[in-house]
Scaffold this motif. Structure first.
Motif, PDB file in Angstrom:
ATOM      1  N   ALA A 232      44.691  50.554   9.355  1.00 28.27           N
ATOM      2  CA  ALA A 232      44.614  50.151   7.959  1.00 28.27           C
ATOM      3  C   ALA A 232      45.002  48.675   7.900  1.00 28.27           C
ATOM      4  O   ALA A 232      45.297  48.046   8.929  1.00 28.27           O
ATOM      5  N   VAL A 233      44.987  48.082   6.708  1.00 29.32           N
ATOM      6  CA  VAL A 233      45.478  46.704   6.531  1.00 29.32           C
ATOM      7  C   VAL A 233      46.489  46.717   5.411  1.00 29.32           C
ATOM      8  O   VAL A 233      46.379  47.500   4.451  1.00 29.32           O
ATOM      9  N   GLY A 234      47.503  45.868   5.554  1.00 24.69           N
ATOM     10  CA  GLY A 234      48.541  45.789   4.550  1.00 24.69           C
ATOM     11  C   GLY A 234      48.543  44.428   3.886  1.00 24.69           C
ATOM     12  O   GLY A 234      48.252  43.407   4.515  1.00 24.69           O
ATOM     13  N   GLY A 235      48.852  44.408   2.612  1.00 22.49           N
ATOM     14  CA  GLY A 235      48.949  43.149   1.879  1.00 22.49           C
ATOM     15  C   GLY A 235      50.096  43.203   0.908  1.00 22.49           C
ATOM     16  O   GLY A 235      50.357  44.251   0.313  1.00 22.49           O
ATOM     17  N   SER A 236      50.792  42.065   0.739  1.00 21.46           N
ATOM     18  CA  SER A 236      51.932  42.032  -0.174  1.00 21.46           C
ATOM     19  C   SER A 236      51.943  40.772  -1.031  1.00 21.46           C
ATOM     20  O   SER A 236      52.756  40.642  -1.930  1.00 21.46           O
ATOM     21  N   VAL A 237      51.022  39.842  -0.739  1.00 19.34           N
ATOM     22  CA  VAL A 237      51.001  38.567  -1.465  1.00 19.34           C
ATOM     23  C   VAL A 237      50.146  38.739  -2.712  1.00 19.34           C
ATOM     24  O   VAL A 237      49.014  39.235  -2.647  1.00 19.34           O
ATOM     25  N   ARG A 238      50.703  38.315  -3.824  1.00 20.87           N
ATOM     26  CA  ARG A 238      49.993  38.434  -5.087  1.00 20.87           C
ATOM     27  C   ARG A 238      48.643  37.728  -5.007  1.00 20.87           C
ATOM     28  O   ARG A 238      48.539  36.619  -4.512  1.00 20.87           O
ATOM     29  N   GLY A 239      47.580  38.357  -5.473  1.00 20.54           N
ATOM     30  CA  GLY A 239      46.237  37.772  -5.477  1.00 20.54           C
ATOM     31  C   GLY A 239      45.411  38.103  -4.263  1.00 20.54           C
ATOM     32  O   GLY A 239      44.205  37.813  -4.226  1.00 20.54           O
ATOM     33  N   THR A 240      46.040  38.670  -3.229  1.00 21.79           N
ATOM     34  CA  THR A 240      45.268  39.085  -2.061  1.00 21.79           C
ATOM     35  C   THR A 240      44.270  40.160  -2.518  1.00 21.79           C
ATOM     36  O   THR A 240      44.608  41.067  -3.266  1.00 21.79           O
TER      37      THR A 240
ATOM     38  N   ILE B  12      39.729  45.280  -5.199  1.00 21.54           N
ATOM     39  CA  ILE B  12      41.142  45.484  -5.506  1.00 21.54           C
ATOM     40  C   ILE B  12      41.879  44.161  -5.336  1.00 21.54           C
ATOM     41  O   ILE B  12      41.500  43.316  -4.509  1.00 21.54           O
ATOM     42  N   VAL B  13      42.953  43.997  -6.138  1.00 20.22           N
ATOM     43  CA  VAL B  13      43.780  42.786  -6.069  1.00 20.22           C
ATOM     44  C   VAL B  13      45.232  43.224  -5.994  1.00 20.22           C
ATOM     45  O   VAL B  13      45.694  44.028  -6.821  1.00 20.22           O
ATOM     46  N   VAL B  14      45.964  42.713  -4.984  1.00 21.78           N
ATOM     47  CA  VAL B  14      47.377  43.051  -4.814  1.00 21.78           C
ATOM     48  C   VAL B  14      48.188  42.367  -5.901  1.00 21.78           C
ATOM     49  O   VAL B  14      48.045  41.163  -6.133  1.00 21.78           O
ATOM     50  N   GLU B  15      49.034  43.138  -6.589  1.00 14.92           N
ATOM     51  CA  GLU B  15      49.843  42.564  -7.660  1.00 14.92           C
ATOM     52  C   GLU B  15      51.049  41.824  -7.133  1.00 14.92           C
ATOM     53  O   GLU B  15      51.523  40.864  -7.748  1.00 14.92           O
ATOM     54  N   GLY B  16      51.585  42.247  -5.967  1.00 14.64           N
ATOM     55  CA  GLY B  16      52.822  41.653  -5.467  1.00 14.64           C
ATOM     56  C   GLY B  16      54.001  42.120  -6.289  1.00 14.64           C
ATOM     57  O   GLY B  16      54.808  41.293  -6.739  1.00 14.64           O
TER      58      GLY B  16
END
Length: 645
Positions: free
Chosen positions: A553-561, A625-629
């Motif tokens: 899978a891939v993980g993201g935590s930065v807002r806007g990713t 999808i957009v990461v909210e952070g």
């Protein structure tokens, strides 16, 4: 015992005893009844007595008051001889063959086995006033033939070997049967039922040869086993004028029970058969067997000519004349016989409605039904059965047939089975039947959409939807592919699963209560698109774990990713992991915001469908999808996209 003057009476008790041919033992003294006479008598007489195979007889008169009648003699009858007894000119009877005036030589009585020309059978009704061959017009265009009114099962004259050579003249006929008289023959009860036909032959020979009548006097006879014998000739179904009840033979019929019933009752079977014969004769003219009638005497020892006499429709001989006939015990059973003869059919109920299914208060059919029924009334008392549809007679069946096929027009109907007693009374039972020739209709054919749940490559979570209706009543709705599942008639959706990246066909079959059926199918392929195929922006890091689809899978935590997919399909779903520290994502469909999805859960849940959509038509779409952070829990784990094509 007979004597010269038919008007004279024996002022004492006439008794006889006989010697059995096999044991050569004498019987006890037996009394002959002497209270009967008829205008046609050429000699006075007692009733006859059946003694069986015998080779000796003695007679006596006890308690005589005054001189005995002139010409007193004993008439000896062998009913199985080639010819009947004929008294000699000197007034003394001799046996046949004769060796001595007081010796009877008989062959073993012939059993009452029916012959091919005279079987125990029901013959076609001959009386034009009866309903044999009659039809009943129910509508302007519908004519229903009615079965012949059934004749009671009986041994015909040919069956009991009536001596037609001694019959004088031709039968006479009278009017519709108004009263039915019950007699006993007073011939004794010491007989077997295999001897009954011999007894009937003996009675015929006695009444013709000894008393001088034209033929046997009774219209019917019945033995203690319930076998009925045709009596006087002329046609069982016709109104033959008999010689049975002095002063009341006109417009009447009769039956004589073979035997003596002063202290012995007849069996329930004999009661029922007597009732059936009485109902057959009286009911043919609409006369209720349990009713009463007033009849005018033509002259009798009890009622002079012209006297109007009230009778039960079923009466005993003693009601009309000065006689003990039909015996005290049998006379006491006449109320029961009237009740049986005049009753309506009892216990009528439907046992089946073949070609139809029962649900609630209705039966449902494609159009052809076959109601079947039963009654507790003996078959010998039934005239016929009728089947009516919405108040219109559709078919009539004989008494022995308890089913009938009927074709119904589409729509709801009332189907009525009616049982008709020989008495004319009837009983009916009805059912509601809906004829349905139309199959159910899918107002919304089956389709599948992705739904929330755990994604497994062997079973992608989806729900199946459909809407089906019937103009009458649904019987069942089933999933027949890819597995057989009962869906129920009220449900409109069901959770299902299908392997990823392979087409799966879902078939729903709907069947109504009349067994009309329709099927509809949908085929879809759940396509799993990995996170690596997405157009990604911002910062994503690779994740590796066996709990992810394909292990990654891939993980993201930065807002806007962000990550996006473009596809062509009818449904789409985002697959991410939920957990205690999972953050939130924004979802956009074809550039339009769909809101925020919070991925937090109390425990880790990988491979979860967190958002899904369905479209009635397959088309091109973009999901992003957009990461909210999210503060304190910014991270999300993206596992891919699933869509249906």
């Amino acid at each position: 015992m007979t004597w010269a003057d038919p008007a004279a009476r024996v002022g004492g008790v006439v008794q006889v005893r006989t010697r059995a041919a096999d044991t050569r033992r004498w019987s006890s003294w037996l009394t002959l009844e002497t209270d009967g006479r008829a205008p046609a008598d050429v000699r006075g007489s007692s009733d006859p007595l059946w003694v069986g195979p015998s080779d000796g007889v003695q007679a006596r008169v006890t308690g005589a008051r005054g001189p005995l009648p002139a010409g007193l003699r004993m008439d000896l009858i062998n009913p199985d001889a080639a010819d009947a007894v004929t008294p000699p000119a000197g007034g003394r009877s001799i046996p046949h063959p004769a060796k001595a005036p007081a010796t009877i030589r008989t062959a073993t009585p012939h059993a009452a086995t029916p012959t091919p020309s005279g079987t125990i059978a029901a013959r076609q009704a001959e009386n034009p006033r009866q309903d044999a061959g009659r039809t009943e017009k129910t509508t302007a265009r519908a004519v229903v033939p009615l079965p012949a009114r059934p004749v009671p099962r009986l041994v015909t004259r040919a069956g009991w070997r009536a001596n037609e050579a001694i019959v004088k003249g031709v039968p006479e006929y009278t009017g519709p049967t108004q009263v039915f008289f019950v007699h006993h023959t007073a011939t004794g009860n010491g007989y077997s039922c295999s001897q009954s036909a011999s007894i009937v032959r003996g009675i015929q020979a006695y009444q013709v040869r000894s008393r001088g009548w034209d033929d046997i006097g009774y219209n019917f006879l019945i033995d203690k086993c319930g076998t009925v014998f045709e009596g006087r000739g002329g046609g069982v179904a016709r109104t033959v004028l008999g010689a049975h009840t002095l002063g009341f033979n006109a417009d009447a019929s009769s039956i004589a029970v073979i035997g003596s019933y002063g202290g012995l009752r007849v069996t329930p079977r004999v009661q029922t058969v007597i009732a059936a014969v009485a109902a057959y004769k009286l009911g043919a003219y609409g006369n209720p067997p349990s009713g009463r009638v007033v009849v005018t005497s033509t002259g009798a020892d009890r009622f002079p000519r012209g006297r109007r006499v009230p009778f039960f429709r079923i009466s005993g001989h003693r009601d009309a004349g000065q006689t003990a006939c039909p015996g005290n015990a049998l006379y006491a059973q006449l109320p029961s016989i009237r009740a049986i003869a005049g009753a309506a059919p009892t216990g009528l109920r439907l046992t089946a409605m073949r070609g139809a299914a029962h649900a609630g208060a209705w039966y449902f059919t494609k159009g052809v039904i076959q109601p079947a029924w039963t009654v507790s009334t003996p078959a010998g008392l039934i005239n016929r059965y009728e089947v009516w549809v919405d108040g219109v007679l559709r078919v009539a069946t004989p008494a022995g047939r308890r089913f009938a096929p009927i074709r119904l027009a589409p729509g709801g109907h009332t189907v009525t089975v009616r049982a008709l007693h020989l008495s004319g009374r009837s009983t009916a039972v009805s059912s509601r039947v809906f004829a349905d020739t139309s199959a159910p209709v899918f107002s919304r054919e089956p389709d599948v959409a992705l739904r929330p749940g755990t994604v497994d490559l062997s079973a992608v979570p989806m729900h199946l939807d459909w809407t089906v209706r019937d103009n009458a009543s649904l019987g069942s709705v089933r999933l027949t592919r890819p597995a057989t599942v009962n869906l129920g008639v009220t449900s409109r959706t069901r959770n299902v699963g299908a392997p990823a990246n392979r087409p799966t066909t879902f078939t729903v079959r709907a069947t109504d209560r009349a067994f009309n059926a329709v099927s509809a199918s949908v085929t879809r392929t759940p396509v799993v698109v990995s996170e690596s195929s997405a157009q990604r922006t911002g910062t994503w890091r690779p994740l590796s774990n066996g709990s992810y689809l394909g292990g990654t899978a891939v993980g993201g935590s930065v807002r806007g990713t962000s990550a996006s997919w473009r596809f062509s399909g009818s449904s789409a779903a985002l697959v991410l992991s939920r957990g205690p520290r999972a953050g939130r994502i924004g979802v956009f469909l074809d550039g339009q915001p769909q809101g925020l999805i919070d991925l937090r859960s109390a425990r880790p849940q990988p491979r979860q469908v967190v958002w899904s959509r369905w479209w009635p038509q397959s088309g091109e779409h973009t999901v992003r999808i957009v990461v909210e952070g999210t503060t304190g829990r910014p991270g999300v784990a993206l596992d891919g996209l699933v869509y249906l094509k």
